[in-house]
Design a protein around this motif. Structure first.
Motif, PDB file in Angstrom:
ATOM      1  N   GLY A  56       2.508 -50.082 -85.253  1.00 56.09           N
ATOM      2  CA  GLY A  56       1.793 -50.502 -84.497  1.00 56.09           C
ATOM      3  C   GLY A  56       2.357 -49.763 -83.186  1.00 56.09           C
ATOM      4  N   LEU A  57       2.864 -48.507 -83.333  1.00 55.07           N
ATOM      5  CA  LEU A  57       3.867 -47.678 -82.576  1.00 55.07           C
ATOM      6  C   LEU A  57       3.053 -46.316 -82.006  1.00 55.07           C
ATOM      7  CD1 LEU A  57       7.274 -48.384 -83.187  1.00 55.07           C
ATOM      8  CD2 LEU A  57       5.882 -49.810 -81.763  1.00 55.07           C
ATOM      9  N   ARG A  58       3.096 -46.027 -80.769  1.00 53.77           N
ATOM     10  CA  ARG A  58       2.537 -44.353 -80.797  1.00 53.77           C
ATOM     11  C   ARG A  58       3.256 -43.616 -81.041  1.00 53.77           C
ATOM     12  NH1 ARG A  58      -2.280 -44.902 -80.453  1.00 53.77           N
ATOM     13  NH2 ARG A  58      -2.237 -42.756 -79.857  1.00 53.77           N
ATOM     14  N   CYS A  59       3.353 -42.190 -81.149  1.00 50.33           N
ATOM     15  CA  CYS A  59       4.489 -41.027 -81.686  1.00 50.33           C
ATOM     16  C   CYS A  59       3.601 -39.726 -80.992  1.00 50.33           C
ATOM     17  CB  CYS A  59       4.710 -40.780 -83.211  1.00 50.33           C
ATOM     18  SG  CYS A  59       5.332 -39.574 -83.601  1.00 50.33           S
ATOM     19  N   ILE A  60       4.078 -39.438 -80.806  1.00 49.91           N
ATOM     20  CA  ILE A  60       4.714 -37.592 -79.992  1.00 49.91           C
ATOM     21  C   ILE A  60       4.905 -37.018 -81.253  1.00 49.91           C
ATOM     22  CG2 ILE A  60       4.664 -35.528 -78.191  1.00 49.91           C
ATOM     23  CD1 ILE A  60       3.553 -38.920 -77.067  1.00 49.91           C
ATOM     24  N   SER A  61       3.589 -36.419 -81.903  1.00 52.43           N
ATOM     25  CA  SER A  61       3.549 -35.235 -82.559  1.00 52.43           C
ATOM     26  C   SER A  61       4.096 -34.146 -82.421  1.00 52.43           C
ATOM     27  CB  SER A  61       2.163 -35.540 -83.903  1.00 52.43           C
ATOM     28  OG  SER A  61       2.188 -36.587 -84.289  1.00 52.43           O
ATOM     29  N   ALA A  62       3.954 -33.607 -81.221  1.00 48.50           N
ATOM     30  CA  ALA A  62       3.868 -32.084 -81.117  1.00 48.50           C
ATOM     31  C   ALA A  62       5.056 -32.178 -80.518  1.00 48.50           C
ATOM     32  CB  ALA A  62       2.899 -31.595 -79.415  1.00 48.50           C
ATOM     33  N   SER A  63       5.960 -33.209 -80.761  1.00 46.44           N
ATOM     34  CA  SER A  63       7.729 -33.109 -80.311  1.00 46.44           C
ATOM     35  C   SER A  63       8.167 -33.135 -82.006  1.00 46.44           C
ATOM     36  CB  SER A  63       7.736 -34.375 -80.057  1.00 46.44           C
ATOM     37  OG  SER A  63       8.229 -35.512 -81.377  1.00 46.44           O
ATOM     38  N   GLY A  64       7.815 -33.140 -83.035  1.00 49.55           N
ATOM     39  CA  GLY A  64       7.806 -32.632 -84.156  1.00 49.55           C
ATOM     40  C   GLY A  64       8.040 -31.001 -84.002  1.00 49.55           C
ATOM     41  N   GLY A  65       8.948 -30.805 -85.153  1.00 48.05           N
ATOM     42  CA  GLY A  65       9.649 -29.222 -85.442  1.00 48.05           C
ATOM     43  C   GLY A  65      11.156 -29.015 -85.501  1.00 48.05           C
ATOM     44  N   ASN A  66      11.435 -28.154 -85.707  1.00 49.64           N
ATOM     45  CA  ASN A  66      12.676 -28.042 -86.476  1.00 49.64           C
ATOM     46  C   ASN A  66      12.740 -26.179 -85.339  1.00 49.64           C
ATOM     47  OD1 ASN A  66      14.322 -26.964 -89.024  1.00 49.64           O
ATOM     48  ND2 ASN A  66      14.905 -27.804 -88.018  1.00 49.64           N
ATOM     49  N   PRO A  67      13.549 -25.631 -84.564  1.00 46.63           N
ATOM     50  CA  PRO A  67      13.554 -26.364 -83.720  1.00 46.63           C
ATOM     51  C   PRO A  67      12.366 -27.257 -82.821  1.00 46.63           C
ATOM     52  CG  PRO A  67      14.089 -24.620 -82.891  1.00 46.63           C
ATOM     53  CD  PRO A  67      13.558 -24.207 -84.421  1.00 46.63           C
ATOM     54  N   THR A  68      12.670 -28.194 -82.200  1.00 48.75           N
ATOM     55  CA  THR A  68      11.781 -28.485 -81.446  1.00 48.75           C
ATOM     56  C   THR A  68      10.570 -27.758 -80.713  1.00 48.75           C
ATOM     57  OG1 THR A  68      13.327 -30.858 -80.783  1.00 48.75           O
ATOM     58  CG2 THR A  68      11.211 -30.419 -79.366  1.00 48.75           C
ATOM     59  N   PRO A  69       9.660 -28.037 -81.251  1.00 46.27           N
ATOM     60  CA  PRO A  69       9.169 -26.814 -79.742  1.00 46.27           C
ATOM     61  C   PRO A  69       8.415 -25.969 -78.819  1.00 46.27           C
ATOM     62  CG  PRO A  69       7.227 -27.618 -81.363  1.00 46.27           C
ATOM     63  CD  PRO A  69       8.972 -28.465 -81.451  1.00 46.27           C
ATOM     64  N   ILE A  70       8.754 -28.080 -78.710  1.00 46.60           N
ATOM     65  CA  ILE A  70       8.379 -28.047 -76.676  1.00 46.60           C
ATOM     66  C   ILE A  70       9.272 -28.858 -75.891  1.00 46.60           C
ATOM     67  CG2 ILE A  70       5.744 -28.155 -77.431  1.00 46.60           C
ATOM     68  CD1 ILE A  70       6.113 -31.208 -77.211  1.00 46.60           C
ATOM     69  N   GLY A  71       9.001 -28.727 -74.509  1.00 44.87           N
ATOM     70  CA  GLY A  71      10.253 -28.939 -73.280  1.00 44.87           C
ATOM     71  C   GLY A  71      10.062 -29.736 -73.618  1.00 44.87           C
ATOM     72  N   GLY A  72      11.367 -30.702 -72.499  1.00 47.04           N
ATOM     73  CA  GLY A  72      11.460 -32.157 -72.198  1.00 47.04           C
ATOM     74  C   GLY A  72       9.851 -32.161 -71.535  1.00 47.04           C
ATOM     75  N   LYS A  73       9.929 -31.506 -70.804  1.00 45.39           N
ATOM     76  CA  LYS A  73       8.908 -31.780 -69.745  1.00 45.39           C
ATOM     77  C   LYS A  73       7.562 -31.570 -69.854  1.00 45.39           C
ATOM     78  CE  LYS A  73       6.917 -29.364 -65.152  1.00 45.39           C
ATOM     79  NZ  LYS A  73       6.385 -27.834 -64.911  1.00 45.39           N
TER      80      LYS A  73
END
Length: 202
Positions: free
Chosen positions: A35-52
């Motif tokens: 029942g949690l949310r997940c930021i799917s866009a943060s998945g990747g190898n390496p991380t594809p998006i920045g912290g902002k």
């Protein structure tokens, strides 16, 4: 789970220091089942998006806690995943509940002390584990578990109330296989939720 609104002080997140395809699928599935949310866009190898960008996405979720993935793709130095994690963890609108620290075979890193680890058999232990989730032999100076991985050193530089160490998410010689629901990783996330006093779907 609480609905995130402008009245909430901070968005509660759980950091996961892995993000390859297998890890992403495991984290997404675990999030859904708990029942949690997940930021799917943060998945990747390496991380594809920045912290902002990750923080921007976190501000759109309907409820928290939220699972967020970070991955340095085996880099020894601070790379995309660790830089993004540092930004998110230090953001004034974010409350970090804990981190799942994932072991790897990366060398020349310090590692991070964990509050506990989950071994490949699903036991909560006070010993270190390796990439396979197997218990590492303790040295005489080991007073608490230490996880070494390519995206964990940055956890020493940010405020993280609970750190739970695991082997390679979705793998560990099939002990954490996706077909089994990635039980080791799920247990680590449950441990963080329980230590944070948060109810979740069981």
């Amino acid at each position: 789970m609480e609905k995130v609104t402008a009245l909430n002080k901070k968005i509660r997140v759980i950091l996961v220091t892995d993000g390859d395809k297998v890890a992403q699928q495991a984290v997404e599935n675990i999030g859904s089942s708990l029942g949690l949310r997940c930021i799917s866009a943060s998945g990747g190898n390496p991380t594809p998006i920045g912290g902002k960008k990750i923080v921007e996405l976190l501000k759109t979720v309907p409820r928290d806690p939220v699972l967020v993935m970070f991955d340095d793709k085996g880099r020894e130095e601070k790379a995309e995943g660790e830089r993004a994690l540092e930004y998110v963890a230090n953001h004034p609108d974010i409350e970090v509940l804990g981190a799942v620290a994932v072991a790897s075979n990366t060398h020349c890193i310090h590692g991070v002390h964990a509050d506990a680890c989950i071994d490949c058999q699903g036991h909560v232990i006070d010993s270190s584990v390796d990439k396979k989730g197997e218990i590492k032999k303790k040295n005489a100076c080991d007073c608490e578990p230490v996880i070494t991985g390519d995206t964990v050193d940055v956890l020493n530089d940010v405020e993280v109330p609970v750190i739970i160490g695991v082997g390679d998410i979705g793998k560990m010689d099939k002990h954490d296989d996706l077909s089994r629901g990635a039980p080791i990783t799920r247990k680590a996330i449950e441990e963080i939720l329980e230590r944070s006093g948060i109810d979740y779907v069981r």
